[in-house]
Motif scaffolding. Structure first.
Motif, mmCIF file in Angstrom:
data_model
loop_
_atom_site.group_PDB
_atom_site.id
_atom_site.type_symbol
_atom_site.label_atom_id
_atom_site.label_comp_id
_atom_site.label_asym_id
_atom_site.label_seq_id
_atom_site.Cartn_x
_atom_site.Cartn_y
_atom_site.Cartn_z
ATOM 1 N N ARG A 72 0.819 -1.211 0.000
ATOM 2 C CA ARG A 72 0.000 0.000 0.000
ATOM 3 C C ARG A 72 0.853 1.263 0.000
ATOM 4 O O ARG A 72 0.323 2.368 -0.162
ATOM 5 C CB ARG A 72 -0.928 0.009 1.210
ATOM 6 C CG ARG A 72 -1.955 -1.108 1.218
ATOM 7 C CD ARG A 72 -2.822 -1.044 2.470
ATOM 8 N NE ARG A 72 -3.622 0.169 2.510
ATOM 9 C CZ ARG A 72 -4.841 0.292 1.987
ATOM 10 N NH1 ARG A 72 -5.401 -0.733 1.350
ATOM 11 N NH2 ARG A 72 -5.512 1.428 2.076
ATOM 12 N N GLY A 73 2.168 1.101 0.217
ATOM 13 C CA GLY A 73 3.061 2.249 0.263
ATOM 14 C C GLY A 73 3.934 2.240 1.499
ATOM 15 O O GLY A 73 3.771 1.441 2.418
ATOM 16 N N PHE A 74 4.849 3.178 1.539
ATOM 17 C CA PHE A 74 5.834 3.294 2.614
ATOM 18 C C PHE A 74 5.195 3.839 3.892
ATOM 19 O O PHE A 74 4.217 4.586 3.859
ATOM 20 C CB PHE A 74 6.938 4.238 2.151
ATOM 21 C CG PHE A 74 7.928 4.629 3.205
ATOM 22 C CD1 PHE A 74 8.940 3.767 3.597
ATOM 23 C CD2 PHE A 74 7.849 5.875 3.816
ATOM 24 C CE1 PHE A 74 9.862 4.139 4.558
ATOM 25 C CE2 PHE A 74 8.766 6.252 4.790
ATOM 26 C CZ PHE A 74 9.770 5.384 5.155
ATOM 27 N N ALA A 75 5.791 3.483 5.045
ATOM 28 C CA ALA A 75 5.434 4.090 6.330
ATOM 29 C C ALA A 75 6.690 4.196 7.190
ATOM 30 O O ALA A 75 7.609 3.374 7.061
ATOM 31 C CB ALA A 75 4.368 3.279 7.057
ATOM 32 N N GLU B 29 -4.562 3.837 8.232
ATOM 33 C CA GLU B 29 -3.647 3.544 7.125
ATOM 34 C C GLU B 29 -2.249 3.205 7.640
ATOM 35 O O GLU B 29 -1.583 2.295 7.118
ATOM 36 C CB GLU B 29 -3.577 4.725 6.164
ATOM 37 C CG GLU B 29 -2.778 4.462 4.898
ATOM 38 C CD GLU B 29 -3.348 3.334 4.061
ATOM 39 O OE1 GLU B 29 -2.545 2.615 3.426
ATOM 40 O OE2 GLU B 29 -4.587 3.151 4.040
ATOM 41 N N LEU B 30 -1.796 3.933 8.663
ATOM 42 C CA LEU B 30 -0.488 3.624 9.255
ATOM 43 C C LEU B 30 -0.448 2.187 9.750
ATOM 44 O O LEU B 30 0.495 1.427 9.453
ATOM 45 C CB LEU B 30 -0.202 4.596 10.405
ATOM 46 C CG LEU B 30 1.071 4.317 11.204
ATOM 47 C CD1 LEU B 30 2.314 4.579 10.360
ATOM 48 C CD2 LEU B 30 1.105 5.166 12.487
ATOM 49 N N ARG B 31 -1.457 1.773 10.505
ATOM 50 C CA ARG B 31 -1.466 0.417 11.070
ATOM 51 C C ARG B 31 -1.500 -0.649 9.972
ATOM 52 O O ARG B 31 -0.906 -1.709 10.129
ATOM 53 C CB ARG B 31 -2.646 0.259 12.032
ATOM 54 C CG ARG B 31 -2.404 0.940 13.381
ATOM 55 C CD ARG B 31 -3.519 0.663 14.363
ATOM 56 N NE ARG B 31 -4.735 1.361 13.986
ATOM 57 C CZ ARG B 31 -5.395 2.202 14.787
ATOM 58 N NH1 ARG B 31 -4.930 2.479 15.988
ATOM 59 N NH2 ARG B 31 -6.508 2.782 14.381
ATOM 60 N N ARG B 32 -2.204 -0.370 8.870
ATOM 61 C CA ARG B 32 -2.266 -1.348 7.784
ATOM 62 C C ARG B 32 -0.869 -1.640 7.212
ATOM 63 O O ARG B 32 -0.611 -2.749 6.736
ATOM 64 C CB ARG B 32 -3.161 -0.834 6.651
ATOM 65 C CG ARG B 32 -4.644 -0.850 6.943
ATOM 66 C CD ARG B 32 -5.430 -0.550 5.675
ATOM 67 N NE ARG B 32 -6.854 -0.374 5.964
ATOM 68 C CZ ARG B 32 -7.459 0.805 6.042
ATOM 69 N NH1 ARG B 32 -6.766 1.914 5.853
ATOM 70 N NH2 ARG B 32 -8.750 0.883 6.312
ATOM 71 N N ARG B 33 0.014 -0.652 7.253
ATOM 72 C CA ARG B 33 1.321 -0.791 6.606
ATOM 73 C C ARG B 33 2.400 -1.330 7.545
ATOM 74 O O ARG B 33 3.541 -1.539 7.116
ATOM 75 C CB ARG B 33 1.759 0.563 6.027
ATOM 76 C CG ARG B 33 0.785 1.104 4.997
ATOM 77 C CD ARG B 33 1.272 2.389 4.368
ATOM 78 N NE ARG B 33 0.229 3.000 3.528
ATOM 79 C CZ ARG B 33 0.422 4.048 2.736
ATOM 80 N NH1 ARG B 33 1.613 4.615 2.660
ATOM 81 N NH2 ARG B 33 -0.581 4.538 2.016
ATOM 82 N N LEU B 34 2.068 -1.516 8.807
ATOM 83 C CA LEU B 34 3.041 -2.001 9.786
ATOM 84 C C LEU B 34 2.851 -3.484 10.053
ATOM 85 O O LEU B 34 1.801 -4.060 9.758
ATOM 86 C CB LEU B 34 2.892 -1.220 11.096
ATOM 87 C CG LEU B 34 3.085 0.295 11.021
ATOM 88 C CD1 LEU B 34 2.870 0.914 12.397
ATOM 89 C CD2 LEU B 34 4.473 0.648 10.481
ATOM 90 N N ASP B 35 3.881 -4.100 10.631
ATOM 91 C CA ASP B 35 3.740 -5.493 11.055
ATOM 92 C C ASP B 35 2.768 -5.554 12.236
ATOM 93 O O ASP B 35 2.546 -4.549 12.923
ATOM 94 C CB ASP B 35 5.103 -6.062 11.450
ATOM 95 C CG ASP B 35 5.680 -5.387 12.684
ATOM 96 O OD1 ASP B 35 5.436 -5.885 13.803
ATOM 97 O OD2 ASP B 35 6.370 -4.353 12.538
ATOM 98 N N LEU C 228 11.986 1.035 -0.600
ATOM 99 C CA LEU C 228 10.871 0.945 0.340
ATOM 100 C C LEU C 228 9.556 1.549 -0.154
ATOM 101 O O LEU C 228 8.514 1.313 0.460
ATOM 102 C CB LEU C 228 11.265 1.622 1.653
ATOM 103 C CG LEU C 228 12.399 0.936 2.429
ATOM 104 C CD1 LEU C 228 12.855 1.816 3.585
ATOM 105 C CD2 LEU C 228 11.957 -0.426 2.933
ATOM 106 N N HIS C 229 9.580 2.299 -1.236
ATOM 107 C CA HIS C 229 8.352 2.954 -1.687
ATOM 108 C C HIS C 229 7.677 2.187 -2.817
ATOM 109 O O HIS C 229 8.316 1.454 -3.575
ATOM 110 C CB HIS C 229 8.645 4.390 -2.145
ATOM 111 C CG HIS C 229 8.948 5.312 -1.016
ATOM 112 N ND1 HIS C 229 10.142 5.280 -0.324
ATOM 113 C CD2 HIS C 229 8.209 6.296 -0.429
ATOM 114 C CE1 HIS C 229 10.129 6.211 0.624
ATOM 115 N NE2 HIS C 229 8.966 6.833 0.577
ATOM 116 N N ARG C 230 6.388 2.412 -2.926
ATOM 117 C CA ARG C 230 5.589 1.832 -3.992
ATOM 118 C C ARG C 230 5.489 2.850 -5.127
ATOM 119 O O ARG C 230 4.983 3.966 -4.937
ATOM 120 C CB ARG C 230 4.185 1.507 -3.471
ATOM 121 C CG ARG C 230 3.288 0.843 -4.494
ATOM 122 C CD ARG C 230 3.632 -0.618 -4.660
ATOM 123 N NE ARG C 230 2.661 -1.303 -5.504
ATOM 124 C CZ ARG C 230 2.655 -2.610 -5.699
ATOM 125 N NH1 ARG C 230 3.560 -3.364 -5.105
ATOM 126 N NH2 ARG C 230 1.752 -3.169 -6.477
#
Length: 390
Positions: free
Chosen positions: A206-209, A242-248, A350-352
Motif C-alpha cells: 500500500r506504500g511506505f510508512a 492507514e499507518l497500522r495497515r502498513r506495519l507489522d 521501500l516505496h511503492r
C-alpha cells in the motif's frame, strides 16, 4: 557596516556555522528573512549522525542534547511482511545515532547565538548578495522598511532551496541535477508514546510508512501518499488506520493514537547544485542539495557542509591559507553525492511506485533479500546511516 563573514539564513546550518566561526574569533552577521518564531515553527527531521552531534559539542551547543537526546543503536526494516533489524552499533564498531528534533537543535543554536552577543537580524527582507565573484562582496537587505548594506570578506548561503543565494548565481556558472519523486509523505506529530523504541521503516504494497519519535512521549509518523494530495483530505482516523495497515502486527498493535499537533505533506526530491563555491559566495545545506528524507540525511548533510566550510574559513583567517576555501566545493560534493545515493537507494527500495514494472518489483525483493542474507550489505547500510566520516 562591515563583517568578515555574512551568513544568509538562520536555520540550523547558518546558526551552526555562525557558532563555530564565532568560537574562532571570526566576526559574523546572520540575516534571516523570516521571524524567529517562524523559523522555530518548522517541523523537520530528528535523527542526528554522531558527526553532527560532535559538531554541536564542538560549538558548545550540546548540553540539552546530551540530556534529552535518545541514543539509538539500531532500527528496523520491514518489507513485504519480512522483518530485519539493522544493528548499528555492532555493524559500525560502536557508532550510533541520536534522536533529537531539528526544531530543538535550532532553538539551542538560537539561544547560544543570543548569549554570545553575536548579531542576527530576523525579518530581513530582500536579502541579496552582490559582487561575490570579485574581492569586495557585499550584501543588501531591507530592515524595518529601511535599505541596509554591509561589506564583507565572504558570504555563506545557508538560506535553503528557495533562498536568494543560489538564485543570485549566474545560470552559466551552475549546473543542477534533480529527481522529483511521484509521491509525498503525509506526516503527523502527536503527543503519544512511540510504538517502538527504535525507528521502523516499512515497505508495504500500500506504500511506505515510517515510525519515528521526538521523545519518549512525542511521536512522528509518516505514510506515503500522492504527490498532489492534501492533508485536509485525511481525517485523523484515516491516517491512523492507514499507518497500522502498513506495519507489522506487533508494531501496529502498539500504535497509540491521539490528536495531531501538526499534519503536513512533504514532497520528495533529490537535488544537487554544482559547484558549491562561486568566488566569495559559498552554498551550504538545502541551498545546494536536497535529499528525500528516507535516509535521515538532510540536516546531517548540511552539518557536513558546515564542517568543511568552517574549517576552511578558520584556516584562512588564522593561517592566511586559501587551500581549504579552494577545496570546499569538491570536498563537500564528494560527501553530498554519497548521501544522495544512499537516500535514493532506500527510497527506491521501500516505496511503492505506480509505474513500477514486474522486473523493478523483483529488484526490490532482491535488494531486501541481499540485506537479510549478507552482513557486508548490512554493514554498508549501517555505515551510511550513522554517517560517513568527514
Amino acid at each position: 557596516m562591515r563583517h568578515q563573514v555574512v551568513i544568509i539564513g538562520a536555520g540550523p546550518s547558518g546558526l551552526l556555522l555562525g557558532a563555530l566561526l564565532h568560537q574562532a574569533g571570526i566576526d559574523t552577521l546572520i540575516l534571516e528573512r523570516q521571524s524567529r518564531e517562524h523559523v522555530l515553527s518548522r517541523i523537520r527531521a530528528g535523527v542526528l549522525e554522531d558527526g553532527t552531534v560532535g559538531l554541536l559539542r564542538k560549538a558548545g551547543v550540546a548540553e540539552r542534547l546530551a540530556r534529552e537526546g535518545l541514543v539509538h543503536e539500531g532500527f528496523a526494516l520491514n518489507f513485504a511482511g519480512r522483518h530485519l533489524r539493522i544493528d548499528l552499533r555492532a555493524l559500525t564498531g560502536g557508532r550510533s545515532v541520536t534522536v533529537y528534533g531539528q526544531t530543538e537543535v535550532t532553538r539551542d543554536l538560537m539561544d547560544h547565538r543570543a548569549a554570545s552577543g553575536a548579531p542576527v537580524i530576523f525579518d530581513a527582507r530582500d536579502v541579496t548578495p552582490h559582487d561575490f565573484e570579485g574581492p569586495n562582496p557585499h550584501v543588501t537587505w531591507t530592515e524595518d522598511g529601511q535599505a541596509r548594506r554591509t561589506a564583507c570578506d565572504f558570504i555563506a548561503g545557508c538560506d535553503g532551496y528557495h533562498g536568494a543565494s543560489r538564485a543570485s548565481v549566474p545560470a552559466r556558472a551552475i549546473e543542477t541535477f534533480e529527481r522529483v519523486y511521484p509521491f509525498g509523505w503525509l506526516g503527523v506529530l502527536a503527543d503519544v508514546p512511540p510504538c517502538s523504541h527504535e525507528l521502523i521503516y516499512a515497505g508495504h504494497e500500500r506504500g511506505f510508512a515510517l515510525c519515528s519519535m521526538r521523545s519518549a512521549t512525542r511521536s512522528r509518523y509518516y505514510v506515503q501518499c500522492r504527490a498532489d494530495d492534501h492533508p485536509a483530505r485525511w481525517t485523523d482516523d484515516m491516517f491512523w488506520d492507514e499507518l497500522r495497515r502498513r506495519l507489522d502486527p506487533v508494531a501496529a498493535a502498539h500504535v497509540v493514537t491521539g490528536p495531531p499537533i501538526e499534519k503536513s505533506i512533504a514532497p520528495l526530491r533529490s537535488f544537487v547544485a554544482e559547484p558549491m563555491r562561486f568566488g566569495r559566495l559559498f552554498l551550504a545545506g538545502d541551498a545546494a542539495h536536497i535529499v528525500p528524507p528516507t535516509g535521515a540525511k538532510g540536516l546531517n548533510l548540511a552539518a557536513g557542509d558546515v564542517h568543511y566550510l568552517s574549517e576552511a574559513l578558520v584556516e584562512y583567517y588564522q593561517d592566511g591559507s586559501e587551500a581549504g576555501i579552494n577545496a570546499y566545493s569538491a570536498r563537500a560534493l564528494e560527501r553530498v553525492w554519497k548521501a544522495e545515493r544512499f537516500s535514493w537507494s532506500l527510497t527506491t527500495l521501500l516505496h511503492r511506485f505506480d509505474t513500477s514494472t514486474p522486473f523493478e518489483r523483483r529488484m526490490q525483493d532482491a535488494e531486501f533479500a541481499l540485506l537479510a542474507s549478507s552482513e557486508a550489505a548490512r554493514r554498508v547500510l549501517a555505515e551510511n546511516y550513522v554517517g560517513l566520516p568527514y
